[in-house]
Motif scaffolding. Structure first.
Motif, mmCIF file in Angstrom:
data_model
loop_
_atom_site.group_PDB
_atom_site.id
_atom_site.type_symbol
_atom_site.label_atom_id
_atom_site.label_comp_id
_atom_site.label_asym_id
_atom_site.label_seq_id
_atom_site.Cartn_x
_atom_site.Cartn_y
_atom_site.Cartn_z
ATOM 1 N N GLY A 1 0.942 -0.787 -0.180
ATOM 2 C CA GLY A 1 -0.013 -0.238 0.345
ATOM 3 C C GLY A 1 0.416 1.820 0.098
ATOM 4 O O GLY A 1 0.576 2.411 -0.801
ATOM 5 N N SER A 2 1.859 1.202 0.774
ATOM 6 C CA SER A 2 2.660 2.678 0.400
ATOM 7 C C SER A 2 3.324 2.621 -0.635
ATOM 8 O O SER A 2 3.801 3.649 -1.059
ATOM 9 C CB SER A 2 4.040 2.592 1.521
ATOM 10 O OG SER A 2 3.516 2.601 3.339
ATOM 11 N N ALA B 1 12.506 -4.126 -8.009
ATOM 12 C CA ALA B 1 11.837 -4.662 -6.970
ATOM 13 C C ALA B 1 10.692 -5.200 -6.918
ATOM 14 O O ALA B 1 10.350 -6.456 -5.731
ATOM 15 C CB ALA B 1 12.500 -3.177 -6.000
ATOM 16 N N THR B 2 10.126 -4.424 -7.422
ATOM 17 C CA THR B 2 8.702 -4.869 -7.356
ATOM 18 C C THR B 2 8.480 -5.793 -8.098
ATOM 19 O O THR B 2 7.476 -7.270 -7.913
ATOM 20 C CB THR B 2 7.814 -3.290 -7.822
ATOM 21 O OG1 THR B 2 8.148 -2.406 -7.366
ATOM 22 C CG2 THR B 2 5.853 -3.386 -8.450
ATOM 23 N N SER C 1 11.986 5.372 -1.770
ATOM 24 C CA SER C 1 11.679 4.702 -0.597
ATOM 25 C C SER C 1 10.489 3.836 -0.943
ATOM 26 O O SER C 1 10.370 2.226 0.117
ATOM 27 C CB SER C 1 9.818 5.507 0.105
ATOM 28 O OG SER C 1 8.994 5.575 0.726
ATOM 29 N N ASN C 2 10.606 3.942 -2.491
ATOM 30 C CA ASN C 2 10.072 2.365 -2.770
ATOM 31 C C ASN C 2 10.560 0.949 -2.571
ATOM 32 O O ASN C 2 10.445 -0.278 -2.339
ATOM 33 C CB ASN C 2 9.037 2.612 -4.241
ATOM 34 C CG ASN C 2 7.951 3.201 -4.259
ATOM 35 O OD1 ASN C 2 7.746 3.596 -3.891
ATOM 36 N ND2 ASN C 2 7.246 2.873 -5.016
ATOM 37 N N ASN D 1 11.573 -0.031 1.130
ATOM 38 C CA ASN D 1 10.507 -1.054 1.838
ATOM 39 C C ASN D 1 9.693 -1.680 1.170
ATOM 40 O O ASN D 1 9.974 -3.408 1.964
ATOM 41 C CB ASN D 1 8.829 -0.279 1.258
ATOM 42 C CG ASN D 1 8.944 1.510 1.200
ATOM 43 O OD1 ASN D 1 9.204 1.367 2.716
ATOM 44 N ND2 ASN D 1 7.000 1.767 0.806
ATOM 45 N N ILE D 2 10.525 -2.330 -0.359
ATOM 46 C CA ILE D 2 10.533 -3.905 -0.534
ATOM 47 C C ILE D 2 11.955 -4.375 0.136
ATOM 48 O O ILE D 2 11.196 -5.839 0.617
ATOM 49 C CB ILE D 2 9.940 -4.063 -2.011
ATOM 50 C CG1 ILE D 2 8.828 -3.552 -2.214
ATOM 51 C CG2 ILE D 2 10.753 -5.337 -2.886
ATOM 52 C CD1 ILE D 2 8.897 -3.639 -3.890
ATOM 53 N N LEU D 3 12.970 -4.016 -0.506
ATOM 54 C CA LEU D 3 14.391 -5.216 -0.370
ATOM 55 C C LEU D 3 14.949 -4.638 1.498
ATOM 56 O O LEU D 3 14.569 -6.126 1.150
ATOM 57 C CB LEU D 3 15.468 -4.316 -1.288
ATOM 58 C CG LEU D 3 15.279 -4.342 -2.816
ATOM 59 C CD1 LEU D 3 16.604 -3.488 -3.636
ATOM 60 C CD2 LEU D 3 14.848 -5.169 -3.496
ATOM 61 N N LEU D 4 14.760 -3.979 1.870
ATOM 62 C CA LEU D 4 15.156 -3.994 3.087
ATOM 63 C C LEU D 4 13.649 -3.653 3.987
ATOM 64 O O LEU D 4 13.555 -5.028 5.050
ATOM 65 C CB LEU D 4 15.395 -2.155 3.833
ATOM 66 C CG LEU D 4 16.453 -2.304 5.410
ATOM 67 C CD1 LEU D 4 17.296 -3.425 5.357
ATOM 68 C CD2 LEU D 4 16.269 -0.539 5.520
#
Length: 327
Positions: free
Chosen positions: A75-76, A111-112, A256-257, A260-263
């Motif tokens: 969502g973020s 990453a997505t 930020s994206n 959010n995903i990787l870390l």
């Protein structure tokens, strides 16, 4: 019910304020120790803006509400890409650097797509019920994050943004400022405490609201939790766009994206594997589509126009209507 809504608001406020204090304290401490500004920006500040998502996702996973954790990140990223970039572009059309289009956005897209693959291993079903983001998946994401950081530092060094060996030696020889050491450490501790306490309060209250009204935790994570933890990015990007500093606005969202995903999901999965119960292929597809739209808009003329900003905002509102329809 009203008390829990108040707890949600208080939790969001504590998380955001705690992240700000932690980042400020760490940045001031690093400057006092003569750490180069570019290093601070690529590490402390970047991680600080993602701290709300990290602590909320980690606390959600530890409390057994995995859909809140995964929904928070998905969502973020949708919130960042569609609403934040959309609102920023509507406010002031945004120029996008070629390096961002050719290097940074592809990292976010990869990453997505990687998260999509790790979440969705049953292509015959529209649901992800029972699938798990395991510890091995978390390790894969963290390896991706390490590769991203190495790439980022090498790119900064290649562009002449990193200090040379001679400049580093000069910095090390300069007297270090220890006068504010105690205050900076205090802010770090206070910020960390607010992050832990605020995220715990926020997750408990959001879980209660979801249970009380029969709302799926994934929907709460994709909406309330994601919106709350993305407020720092929203404020930073909108103000930057208004001041004509579109590079900061876009860079803030892309960074930020990736974080959010990787870390965040990577670290959370390593600490506590997350079983997906309510996230659907529609949510993951929306995250992919949002990044694809941003890449396409930025690639055409290295520019995100007001009209394209309206398209992003309209797409976000349509997705929110879809989530409300599912209630």
């Amino acid at each position: 019910m009203l008390i829990n809504i108040a707890y949600i608001i208080l939790g969001i406020a504590l998380v955001i304020w705690g992240a700000d204090r932690l980042t400020e304290g760490a940045s001031s401490l690093a400057r006092g120790m003569r750490v180069p500004e570019i290093v601070i920006g690529l590490t402390i500040v970047a991680a600080g803006t993602s701290a709300p998502e990290l602590f909320v996702s980690l606390m959600s996973a530890l409390k057994g509400t995995s859909d809140l954790a995964v929904g928070n990140v998905i969502g973020s990223n949708i919130f960042n890409t569609m609403l934040i970039v959309g609102c920023s572009a509507v406010l002031a059309p945004m120029a996008v650097a070629k390096s961002t289009v050719k290097k940074d956005i592809p990292w976010a897209a990869m990453a997505t797509f990687l998260l999509f693959l790790l979440c969705f291993d049953d292509m015959e079903s529209p649901h992800l019920w029972g699938n798990e983001i395991s510890r091995s998946d978390g390790i894969i994401l963290l390896i991706g994050f390490l590769a991203f950081m190495i790439y980022t530092f090498n790119a900064a060094k290649k562009d002449g943004l990193m200090p040379s060996e001679e400049e580093l030696e000069d910095l090390n020889e300069m007297p270090k400022d220890y006068s504010r050491l105690g205050r900076n450490i205090l802010w770090i501790v206070v910020g960390l405490g607010c992050l832990v306490f605020g995220s715990d309060l926020f997750v408990d209250a959001a879980s209660y609201v979801a249970h009380r009204y029969g709302i799926r935790q994934s929907v709460v994570g994709l909406t309330i939790v994601a919106g709350g933890t993305s407020l720092p990015e929203l404020a930073t990007s909108v103000v930057a766009a208004y001041k004509g500093r579109s590079a900061i606005a876009i860079g803030n969202v892309i960074g930020s994206n990736v974080f959010n995903i990787l870390l965040i999901l990577g670290l959370t999965a390593v600490v506590h594997p997350m079983r997906i119960m309510g996230i659907t292929i529609v949510d993951l597809t929306m995250m992919l589509v949002s990044m694809g739209l941003l890449w396409m808009f930025a690639f055409t003329k290295y520019y995100v126009s007001r009209r394209e900003g309206f398209v992003l905002v309209a797409g976000f509102l349509a997705y929110m209507c879809w989530l409300l329809y599912l209630l």
